[in-house]
Design a protein around this motif. Structure first.
Motif, mmCIF file in Angstrom:
data_model
loop_
_atom_site.group_PDB
_atom_site.id
_atom_site.type_symbol
_atom_site.label_atom_id
_atom_site.label_comp_id
_atom_site.label_asym_id
_atom_site.label_seq_id
_atom_site.Cartn_x
_atom_site.Cartn_y
_atom_site.Cartn_z
ATOM 1 N N ILE A 14 40.729 -86.634 -33.838
ATOM 2 C CA ILE A 14 40.819 -86.086 -35.198
ATOM 3 C C ILE A 14 40.798 -87.257 -36.186
ATOM 4 O O ILE A 14 41.646 -88.147 -36.121
ATOM 5 N N ASP A 16 40.864 -88.970 -40.017
ATOM 6 C CA ASP A 16 41.138 -88.938 -41.451
ATOM 7 C C ASP A 16 39.819 -89.310 -42.151
ATOM 8 O O ASP A 16 38.931 -89.895 -41.512
ATOM 9 N N ALA A 125 40.995 -84.132 -40.332
ATOM 10 C CA ALA A 125 42.237 -83.714 -41.003
ATOM 11 C C ALA A 125 42.401 -84.598 -42.228
ATOM 12 O O ALA A 125 42.693 -85.782 -42.116
ATOM 13 N N LYS A 158 49.809 -85.237 -46.506
ATOM 14 C CA LYS A 158 50.338 -86.293 -45.638
ATOM 15 C C LYS A 158 51.346 -87.120 -46.455
ATOM 16 O O LYS A 158 51.101 -87.309 -47.636
ATOM 17 N N TYR A 164 47.482 -81.765 -39.703
ATOM 18 C CA TYR A 164 47.194 -82.011 -38.278
ATOM 19 C C TYR A 164 47.527 -80.786 -37.435
ATOM 20 O O TYR A 164 46.788 -80.434 -36.516
ATOM 21 N N THR A 178 44.815 -85.539 -27.323
ATOM 22 C CA THR A 178 44.125 -85.685 -28.606
ATOM 23 C C THR A 178 44.661 -86.931 -29.292
ATOM 24 O O THR A 178 45.848 -87.230 -29.188
ATOM 25 N N ALA A 180 44.599 -89.180 -33.099
ATOM 26 C CA ALA A 180 44.208 -89.218 -34.508
ATOM 27 C C ALA A 180 43.764 -90.632 -34.851
ATOM 28 O O ALA A 180 44.262 -91.605 -34.281
ATOM 29 N N GLU A 182 43.511 -93.050 -38.206
ATOM 30 C CA GLU A 182 44.000 -93.127 -39.589
ATOM 31 C C GLU A 182 43.880 -94.558 -40.100
ATOM 32 O O GLU A 182 43.700 -95.496 -39.326
ATOM 33 N N ALA A 191 50.239 -87.783 -38.405
ATOM 34 C CA ALA A 191 49.702 -87.566 -37.055
ATOM 35 C C ALA A 191 50.823 -87.543 -36.013
ATOM 36 O O ALA A 191 50.894 -86.624 -35.192
ATOM 37 N N LEU A 196 50.953 -86.212 -32.155
ATOM 38 C CA LEU A 196 49.726 -86.889 -31.702
ATOM 39 C C LEU A 196 49.932 -88.394 -31.584
ATOM 40 O O LEU A 196 50.717 -88.973 -32.328
ATOM 41 N N CYS A 198 48.281 -92.011 -32.407
ATOM 42 C CA CYS A 198 47.449 -92.367 -33.559
ATOM 43 C C CYS A 198 46.975 -93.809 -33.453
ATOM 44 O O CYS A 198 47.766 -94.718 -33.226
#
Ligand code: MG
Length: 249
Positions: A14, A16, A125, A158, A164, A178, A180, A182, A191, A196, A198
């Motif tokens: 995912i 950003d 996201a 956020k 998320y 999964t 993220a 960022e 995240a 998650l 990250c």
């Protein structure tokens, strides 16, 4: 603790948008805010360092509200002005996007393509507004992303993990498989708050932030450490489309 073996198989990534997939803050949003001030006949202008500090506040409308309050306006007046200005700014930003003025960060297209080629899902996201996020993703990445949740659908910005959680729910992906991606501390908190891992690809505005709790902190999406991290964890990493870059800078 997630066993390392399970770690290797990512099911979804995912992303950003602002500052992560595109270098939109300094040359996109900041410029659009200044043009909106100008269009409204206001003398306010945000230079690069000022905007850097304002980035601690997520969401353009909240950033404007904070700014007007700090400049001595009442809370109601600040909110009203911010809502009005933010609408104008979104329109201007959309124009910059359509003109192709917001480029992808180095390595962004490659990473997204590699994730897709591996069979993992790619989602977005963002706390950005759908009116410019959608044309931007389409223009820069084509129809690549599967689930896109923006600040238009999720009002809690956020570092709240709501955006998320919404992606995880719509995509029905397993948070344990999964990750993220960022660029900022607010994003990292959002995240990890959603359970998650990250990976942080910092940029000039976020480099000094403390990314404790990140699975990896890298200088960008083309950082060999980040490329290697994904190569080891994507579903077909052994015979995948791209080998990890062995040479370290
Ligand atoms: Mg960001």
């Amino acid at each position: 603790m997630i066993p390392r073996r399970q770690d290797k198989r990512l099911e979804a990534v995912i992303f950003d948008v602002d500052g992560t997939l595109v270098d939109s803050e300094r040359d996109g949003h900041r410029v659009a805010f200044n043009l909106a001030f100008q269009a409204a006949g206001l003398l306010d202008r945000w230079d690069v360092p000022t905007y850097g500090k304002l980035l601690e506040i997520t969401g353009g409308e909240r950033r404007l509200t904070y700014w007007f309050e700090r400049r001595g306006r009442s809370m109601d007046e600040a909110r009203e002005r911010a809502a009005e200005l933010h609408k104008k700014k979104t329109e201007i930003m959309r124009g910059l996007v359509i003109q192709g003025r917001i480029p992808p960060r180095p390595g962004a297209r490659r990473l997204v393509a590699d994730v897709r080629a591996s069979g993992a899902q790619v989602h977005v996201a963002t706390t950005g507004t759908r009116a410019w996020v959608e044309p931007l993703l389409h223009q820069v990445f084509g129809r690549t992303f599967q689930v896109v949740v923006t600040g238009t659908e999720v009002r809690e910005l956020k570092p709240n993990p709501a955006v998320y959680r919404a992606v995880i729910e719509h995509a029905a992906c397993d948070p344990a498989r999964t990750v993220a991606v960022e660029d900022s501390l607010n994003g990292l908190r959002a995240a990890t708050g959603a359970g998650l891992r990250c990976v942080v690809a910092s940029n000039v505005y976020t480099r000094e932030q403390d990314f404790a709790g990140a699975a990896l902190t890298a200088d960008g999406l083309d950082d060999p450490a980040l490329v290697a991290w994904f190569s080891r964890r994507l579903p077909f990493a052994e015979s995948g489309p791209r080998r990890a870059v062995a040479k370290r800078a």
